[in-house]
Design a protein around this motif. Structure first.
Motif, PDB file in Angstrom:
ATOM      1  N   HIS A  57      41.707 109.726  67.646  1.00 56.48           N
ATOM      2  CA  HIS A  57      41.501 108.863  66.482  1.00 56.48           C
ATOM      3  C   HIS A  57      41.220 109.547  64.994  1.00 56.48           C
ATOM      4  O   HIS A  57      40.415 108.779  64.453  1.00 56.48           O
ATOM      5  CB  HIS A  57      40.453 107.944  67.129  1.00 56.48           C
ATOM      6  N   CYS A  78      46.633 101.418  65.437  1.00 55.33           N
ATOM      7  CA  CYS A  78      45.341 101.486  66.458  1.00 55.33           C
ATOM      8  C   CYS A  78      44.506 100.280  66.103  1.00 55.33           C
ATOM      9  O   CYS A  78      44.003  99.945  65.034  1.00 55.33           O
ATOM     10  CB  CYS A  78      44.499 102.657  66.183  1.00 55.33           C
ATOM     11  N   HIS A  90      41.248 101.520  63.989  1.00 51.98           N
ATOM     12  CA  HIS A  90      41.123 102.207  62.782  1.00 51.98           C
ATOM     13  C   HIS A  90      42.420 102.194  62.141  1.00 51.98           C
ATOM     14  O   HIS A  90      42.839 102.980  60.931  1.00 51.98           O
ATOM     15  CB  HIS A  90      41.192 103.836  63.090  1.00 51.98           C
ATOM     16  N   CYS A 129      44.711 105.808  62.152  1.00 53.94           N
ATOM     17  CA  CYS A 129      44.411 107.126  62.768  1.00 53.94           C
ATOM     18  C   CYS A 129      45.478 108.017  63.488  1.00 53.94           C
ATOM     19  O   CYS A 129      46.750 107.178  63.393  1.00 53.94           O
ATOM     20  CB  CYS A 129      43.095 106.732  63.636  1.00 53.94           C
TER      21      CYS A 129
HETATM   22 ZN   LIG Z   1      42.000 105.029  66.290  1.00 50.74          ZN
END
Ligand SMILES: [Zn+2]
Ligand SMILES: Nc1ncnc2c1ncn2[C@@H]1O[C@H](COP(=O)(O)OP(=O)(O)O)[C@@H](O)[C@H]1O
Ligand SMILES: Nc1ncnc2c1ncn2[C@@H]1O[C@H](COP(=O)(O)OP(=O)(O)O)[C@@H](O)[C@H]1O
Ligand SMILES: [Zn+2]
Lengths: 292, 292
Positions: A154, A169, A172, A175
């Motif tokens: 990540h 994701c 995030h 990521c």
């Molecule tokens: Zn992530």
């Protein structure tokens, strides 16, 4: 001596029996549904098989700290049925044998270091690019644990200038996992990764993200070798692209003999996708050695 | 028992005498010019002081692998006079005592873990934001070595949307050091960092880069604590900004007790800028224990 090996994944539980030398004697796969349904099937498989110990490579986050109160429990996971479930305890209660535990990717790293392409090295990282992106690492000869275990799938990345995808994701967005996992490729291009084999820009972008992540891992963990596995890495054309991009990014900064020999520094997994389960055999062996 | 401590930096060599409990008895500073000029002055300082061992925290890259042929040598550095210089050997030849060696930042990490704010923790990272950006780390209770040592001041970062500065790392442009070191701040804003104290956007951008790097270190190294030192971190207003930005970036992904207690997770160095030299005292002590 026969060892039990359990690769506990989000979609399936791979159960196997193996020998100390890594030989897999038999292997079955059980769907991962709820602990209540799945764990009894796992226990039933291993019961009566006269295994000396069991090694578990688990999906994460999982508490691998042996001195913690919640050692062996799954932690805060989106797979809600498994949240805070006592994975090691619930199996140990039934089988009463030594159990070794680590993350699935630390397990794969251990598998390659014990039986595969990284024997004798003290410092290795293993990265899987599949449904998710996971990183396992051994530092100074020990699998990396600390506050938790690596969750380096990540890490944050710069976007490729030609990439308009916003990442998938849920935590995030962009990521590494959000940009480079199998499902990210599929969502970006509208086709499965395996069907995009001949589309160069797909792999240029994929290599760009993987290389950026490797650059950061190299600078942070100083591994002597980097192993790339998982479904997406079956696209072997990625390897030369990744190596070239890592060299471009480092720009001469690290001048070690390992970096100068890039073709042996960044390499594919070597155990036919059995590195995970073979690592579990070794986790079982270590667990048995520890109680002896 | 008196120990010698040498912080070997690119601009100065700090030489000190200290006790096992970290007490610094005296300290001098010698300019770093060429090995030919500087090393004899360092040797002269320690000679006759009856030190039991010497600990060196060195600028990098430096070979810290005890089983390597070039152990104790400076490696490929832009400071050309020091390139491939046998730092440990040239001092040991003169003083004939046990010498412990690590990077300056691993030394600072060790200093804080032995005498400072991170006693008893097995997994800690120390980051200095000064003329350069350096990262030291202890994993599973051992300072991180592998192919080399961490060089994580050079990890790649996403650019802040309001930042037009192109970075000043000669290798990577916009890496962490290129964006967040003291000289990067000075070049971006045309004033020394210390003179920009009241300019909020300066620290918003600075915290953005540091937080991004910390996020990646947390996910990769899983430290139980993060210590920030170096000249720039004297700007204490950075700490709450960095903590808040790390929380924003993680976005609930890691739910450990350490992360939930952010004010004690990301903290300033605690030894009045003596963490480096005190770490060298401990490196000396460890070197003596190893030969005993
Ligand atoms: Zn992530
Ligand atoms: N040969 C292949 N080429 C490219 N992508 C593949 C290939 N095989 C599987 N994948 C992709 O890898 C992902 C599955 O990863 P895998 O490592 O097999 O399992 P998991 O990560 O779930 O354990 C899927 O997104 C799939 O599209
Ligand atoms: N109080 C301060 N506030 C902001 N920046 C500072 C402060 N003190 C020093 N700096 C900056 O930190 C850098 C020097 O870092 P320092 O850690 O003192 O030394 P070095 O990294 O060379 O060992 C310089 O770029 C300087 O501008
Ligand atoms: Zn750089």
């Amino acid at each position: 001596m026969i060892f039990g090996a359990l690769e506990a994944g989000g979609t399936k539980m791979v159960c196997a029996l193996g020998r100390e030398d890594g030989t897999i004697l038999e292997q079955v796969s059980i769907p991962t549904t709820t602990p209540k349904e799945t764990i009894p099937l796992v226990v039933k498989y291993f019961r009566g098989k006269e295994i000396g110990a069991l090694g578990i490579g688990s999906f994460g986050p999982v508490d691998v700290n042996q001195s913690s109160d919640t050692y062996g429990h799954i932690l805060d996971t989106p797979k809600t049925a498994w949240k805070y479930f006592d994975l090691v305890g619930s199996i140990q209660k039934e089988l009463s044998i030594p159990i070794g535990l680590d993350t699935d990717v630390n397990g794969s790293c251990l598998g390659e270091m014990t039986f595969g392409n990284s024997k004798g090295l003290d410092s290795v990282i293993y990265i899987t690019i599949g449904t998710g992106v996971g990183v396992g690492a051994s530092i100074n000869g020990k699998l990396l644990h600390g506050m938790l275990h690596p969750e380096a799938g990540h890490i944050l990345l710069k976007k490729h200038p030609k990439d308009t995808f916003d990442g998938n994701c849920p935590y995030h967005g962009t990521c590494l996992e959000g940009m480079a996992s199998g499902p990210a490729i599929e969502k970006r291009w509208g086709k499965k990764a395996v069907e995009l084999k001949d589309n160069d820009i797909v792999w240029e972008i994929e290599a760009y993200y993987i290389a950026q992540a490797l650059m950061n891992y190299i600078l942070t963990l100083a591994p002597r070798r980097i192993i790339l596995g998982g479904g997406v890495m079956h696209q072997m054309q990625l390897f030369p692209l990744i190596r070239k991009e890592v060299e471009r990014l480092l720009n001469g900064y690290l001048n070690t003999k390992e970096i100068k020999d890039m073709d042996h520094y960044i390499i594919p997994a070597s155990l036919n996708d059995n590195q995970g389960i073979m690592g579990c055999i070794q986790l079982a062996k270590i667990a048995l050695d520890e109680v002896k």
